[in-house]
Design a protein around this motif. Structure first.
Motif, PDB file in Angstrom:
ATOM      1  N   GLU A  73       8.558 -18.595  13.253  1.00 37.16           N
ATOM      2  CA  GLU A  73       8.468 -17.584  12.193  1.00 37.16           C
ATOM      3  C   GLU A  73       8.896 -16.216  12.720  1.00 37.16           C
ATOM      4  N   CYS A  74       9.619 -15.476  11.871  1.00 41.22           N
ATOM      5  CA  CYS A  74      10.123 -14.175  12.304  1.00 41.22           C
ATOM      6  C   CYS A  74      10.364 -13.269  11.103  1.00 41.22           C
ATOM      7  N   ILE A  75      10.613 -12.008  11.403  1.00 39.66           N
ATOM      8  CA  ILE A  75      11.098 -11.078  10.388  1.00 39.66           C
ATOM      9  C   ILE A  75      12.374 -10.424  10.919  1.00 39.66           C
ATOM     10  N   THR A  76      13.184  -9.923  10.002  1.00 40.96           N
ATOM     11  CA  THR A  76      14.300  -9.063  10.386  1.00 40.96           C
ATOM     12  C   THR A  76      14.157  -7.755   9.636  1.00 40.96           C
ATOM     13  N   GLU A  77      14.600  -6.681  10.296  1.00 41.18           N
ATOM     14  CA  GLU A  77      14.536  -5.354   9.705  1.00 41.18           C
ATOM     15  C   GLU A  77      15.906  -4.699   9.770  1.00 41.18           C
ATOM     16  N   SER A  78      16.119  -3.762   8.883  1.00 42.94           N
ATOM     17  CA  SER A  78      17.308  -2.930   8.973  1.00 42.94           C
ATOM     18  C   SER A  78      17.262  -2.158  10.291  1.00 42.94           C
ATOM     19  N   LEU A  79      18.422  -1.967  10.895  1.00 43.02           N
ATOM     20  CA  LEU A  79      18.509  -1.163  12.112  1.00 43.02           C
ATOM     21  C   LEU A  79      18.516   0.300  11.697  1.00 43.02           C
ATOM     22  N   ASN A  86       0.817  -1.220   0.000  1.00 47.55           N
ATOM     23  CA  ASN A  86       0.000   0.000   0.000  1.00 47.55           C
ATOM     24  C   ASN A  86       0.853   1.275   0.000  1.00 47.55           C
ATOM     25  N   ASN A  87       2.129   1.110  -0.383  1.00 51.07           N
ATOM     26  CA  ASN A  87       3.038   2.260  -0.492  1.00 51.07           C
ATOM     27  C   ASN A  87       3.110   3.098   0.782  1.00 51.07           C
ATOM     28  N   ILE A  88       3.136   2.400   1.902  1.00 47.44           N
ATOM     29  CA  ILE A  88       3.283   3.050   3.205  1.00 47.44           C
ATOM     30  C   ILE A  88       4.747   2.911   3.616  1.00 47.44           C
ATOM     31  N   PRO A  89       5.429   4.000   3.915  1.00 44.51           N
ATOM     32  CA  PRO A  89       6.862   3.922   4.200  1.00 44.51           C
ATOM     33  C   PRO A  89       7.164   3.096   5.452  1.00 44.51           C
ATOM     34  N   THR A  90       8.079   2.156   5.323  1.00 41.70           N
ATOM     35  CA  THR A  90       8.456   1.293   6.442  1.00 41.70           C
ATOM     36  C   THR A  90       9.883   0.802   6.202  1.00 41.70           C
ATOM     37  N   ALA A  91      10.527   0.300   7.251  1.00 44.05           N
ATOM     38  CA  ALA A  91      11.899  -0.199   7.113  1.00 44.05           C
ATOM     39  C   ALA A  91      11.920  -1.443   6.227  1.00 44.05           C
ATOM     40  N   ASP A  92      13.009  -1.633   5.489  1.00 42.51           N
ATOM     41  CA  ASP A  92      13.186  -2.855   4.703  1.00 42.51           C
ATOM     42  C   ASP A  92      13.190  -4.070   5.640  1.00 42.51           C
ATOM     43  N   PHE A  93      12.668  -5.187   5.140  1.00 49.81           N
ATOM     44  CA  PHE A  93      12.564  -6.363   5.999  1.00 49.81           C
ATOM     45  C   PHE A  93      12.745  -7.643   5.199  1.00 49.81           C
ATOM     46  N   ASN A  94      13.039  -8.728   5.916  1.00 49.73           N
ATOM     47  CA  ASN A  94      13.065 -10.077   5.360  1.00 49.73           C
ATOM     48  C   ASN A  94      12.177 -10.961   6.233  1.00 49.73           C
ATOM     49  N   HIS A  95      11.549 -11.926   5.608  1.00 56.85           N
ATOM     50  CA  HIS A  95      10.608 -12.826   6.290  1.00 56.85           C
ATOM     51  C   HIS A  95      11.180 -14.239   6.285  1.00 56.85           C
ATOM     52  N   TYR A  96      11.155 -14.885   7.452  1.00 54.39           N
ATOM     53  CA  TYR A  96      11.680 -16.247   7.583  1.00 54.39           C
ATOM     54  C   TYR A  96      10.642 -17.139   8.255  1.00 54.39           C
ATOM     55  N   TYR A 137      11.290 -19.879   9.764  1.00 61.46           N
ATOM     56  CA  TYR A 137      11.848 -20.403  11.018  1.00 61.46           C
ATOM     57  C   TYR A 137      13.270 -19.846  11.176  1.00 61.46           C
ATOM     58  N   LEU A 138      13.802 -19.944  12.395  1.00 57.40           N
ATOM     59  CA  LEU A 138      15.071 -19.302  12.728  1.00 57.40           C
ATOM     60  C   LEU A 138      16.244 -19.868  11.928  1.00 57.40           C
ATOM     61  N   GLU A 139      16.232 -21.175  11.672  1.00 58.51           N
ATOM     62  CA  GLU A 139      17.340 -21.789  10.926  1.00 58.51           C
ATOM     63  C   GLU A 139      17.487 -21.175   9.534  1.00 58.51           C
ATOM     64  N   GLU A 140      16.366 -20.775   8.965  1.00 57.72           N
ATOM     65  CA  GLU A 140      16.396 -20.122   7.655  1.00 57.72           C
ATOM     66  C   GLU A 140      17.128 -18.777   7.743  1.00 57.72           C
ATOM     67  N   LEU A 141      16.890 -18.061   8.843  1.00 53.82           N
ATOM     68  CA  LEU A 141      17.592 -16.795   9.076  1.00 53.82           C
ATOM     69  C   LEU A 141      19.098 -17.034   9.238  1.00 53.82           C
ATOM     70  N   LYS A 142      19.468 -18.043  10.015  1.00 57.11           N
ATOM     71  CA  LYS A 142      20.896 -18.357  10.196  1.00 57.11           C
ATOM     72  C   LYS A 142      21.551 -18.706   8.859  1.00 57.11           C
ATOM     73  N   HIS A 143      20.822 -19.453   8.046  1.00 54.48           N
ATOM     74  CA  HIS A 143      21.333 -19.849   6.726  1.00 54.48           C
ATOM     75  C   HIS A 143      21.591 -18.607   5.860  1.00 54.48           C
ATOM     76  N   SER A 144      20.695 -17.619   5.949  1.00 58.09           N
ATOM     77  CA  SER A 144      20.872 -16.383   5.164  1.00 58.09           C
ATOM     78  C   SER A 144      22.128 -15.648   5.586  1.00 58.09           C
ATOM     79  N   TYR A 145      22.405 -15.656   6.887  1.00 59.31           N
ATOM     80  CA  TYR A 145      23.621 -14.994   7.358  1.00 59.31           C
ATOM     81  C   TYR A 145      24.874 -15.747   6.892  1.00 59.31           C
ATOM     82  N   GLU A 146      24.834 -17.055   7.039  1.00 60.83           N
ATOM     83  CA  GLU A 146      26.005 -17.869   6.670  1.00 60.83           C
ATOM     84  C   GLU A 146      26.335 -17.758   5.182  1.00 60.83           C
ATOM     85  N   ASN A 147      25.320 -17.419   4.365  1.00 63.41           N
ATOM     86  CA  ASN A 147      25.523 -17.290   2.923  1.00 63.41           C
ATOM     87  C   ASN A 147      25.627 -15.826   2.466  1.00 63.41           C
ATOM     88  N   ASP A 148      25.888 -14.955   3.446  1.00 66.15           N
ATOM     89  CA  ASP A 148      26.123 -13.527   3.165  1.00 66.15           C
ATOM     90  C   ASP A 148      24.949 -12.829   2.484  1.00 66.15           C
TER      91      ASP A 148
END
Length: 385
Positions: free
Chosen positions: A177-183, A118-128, A130-141
């Protein structure tokens, strides 16, 4: 116009916590018959409402059967069984906020996607998923630290949010399930409460500034008006209305935001109900947020949201190191200060950082009110004896 006052009409509320307790002050003022559903017989609303039902807000049958007993259903907490609300709505029960809104807002991932769509300004985010998926994203840069981790469901009062700076910080997080956002580097955390009725009429409260406890990640002070310039305030209110309109929301919507270093406004998240950031309004506003919620969901004329005077809210939370029967130390001392009003929520047991009450400070000068708020914070201790 339907007669809600001193009539057989029955308003149902899912949740019996402190927000419900403060809502009851307004339904009692209007003599609107109110039924509450909550899992605890010790809930702050239990002895204050016209009718109390004990039950699990996440249980389909409990919520459905409660809904069949009332004429209109609202909430004071969003973590409720949406499937039951969908069925009740299909069978003709009026529910505000709408179940479709709650389904989006309940999950932080779907909420963030809604803002993007809806074109509402918000911080960039990623959706996971489960947590292991998030760890995998970090390990693969694919992602890098620091970032903000948020549980997709059931976060509240700073729970379910963590700043992640190293891989070790991930180890203690829940697996779901979780999300991560830019700080986001930001100047201020702001909030705007929007009231919107079924006619689509809406109004906003003044922008408030929120100061957070650094350890608990919990609001410590709410300052109204926010100490920002008029251009930023206008932008924040316009974005809050855009969010409410995008949802086609009915009721009270609290929109929490970041003011960036460049004075951009980014929506952080919303609460589809009365909110901690609006407690100051009981003493400081012409129409407080709880009365406004009643006006909104019953499609009554919306009240004046302007402040009569500057207002600051201080949360009273359980002191660290104390668990047990609550004792409010030095409460009588703050009652000697002009413009200070305590609200005690009726919770008999305290534990560290549990919200036990709040204090409002009103003064013509917001900076003087902030000084008094600091004095109140340093004086009152919520302990156990």
């Amino acid at each position: 116009m339907k007669n809600y006052f001193s009539s057989p009409f029955k308003l149902g509320v899912l949740g019996g916590g402190q927000l419900g307790r403060m809502l009851l002050a307004e339904t009692q003022k209007f003599d609107v018959y109110t039924a509450i559903l909550d899992k605890s017989l010790e809930a702050p609303c239990a002895k204050k409402c016209d009718e109390f039902h004990q039950g699990d807000l996440l249980d389909f049958d409990t919520v459905y059967n409660f809904g069949k007993k009332v004429d209109l259903l609202t909430i004071e907490i969003e973590n409720v069984n949406i499937d039951a609300l969908d069925k009740l709505e299909k069978e003709g029960l009026t529910i505000y906020p709408k179940p479709s809104n709650l389904r989006v807002i309940q999950n932080k991932a779907s909420q963030k996607k809604f803002y993007k769509d809806n074109n509402i300004p918000t911080a960039d985010f990623n959706h996971y998923a489960y947590l292991e998926e998030l760890k995998h994203s970090y390990e693969n840069d694919i992602i890098d630290f620091p970032l903000v981790w948020k549980a997709a469901r059931f976060g509240y009062d700073g729970n379910g949010v963590k700043v992640v700076r190293t891989i070790d910080d991930l180890e203690s997080l829940p697996a779901g399930e979780c999300i991560t956002e830019s700080l986001i580097p930001f100047k201020n955390e702001l909030a705007v409460i929007v009231a919107r009725n079924t006619n689509g009429e809406s109004t906003t409260y003044p922008v408030v500034e929120m100061e957070f406890h650094p350890e608990a990640n919990q609001v410590e002070y709410v300052i109204c008006p926010a100490r920002i310039n008029d251009t930023v305030a206008k932008k924040a209110q316009e974005i809050a209305i855009k969010v409410a309109d995008a949802f086609d929301f009915v009721g009270l919507l609290a929109v929490e935001m970041f003011q960036t270093e460049n004075d951009e406004i980014l929506v952080n998240e919303v609460a589809p109900r009365t909110h901690n950031s609006g407690h100051y309004s009981i003493e400081a506003s012409y129409t407080n947020q709880f009365e406004q919620h009643v006006r909104s969901i019953l499609n009554l004329p919306l009240g004046n949201t302007e402040s009569k005077v500057a207002g600051i809210m201080v949360n009273l939370v359980g002191a660290e190191g104390y668990t047990g029967n609550v004792f409010y130390e030095n409460l009588e001392d703050i009652l000697r200060i002009d413009g200070v009003t305590p609200h005690i929520y009726g919770k008999k047991t305290t534990k560290p950082f549990r919200k036990m009450g709040h204090v409002t400070i009103v003064h013509e000068d917001v900076n003087k009110a902030r000084e008094i708020a600091q004095q109140v914070k340093e004086t009152v201790k919520v302990i156990s004896k």
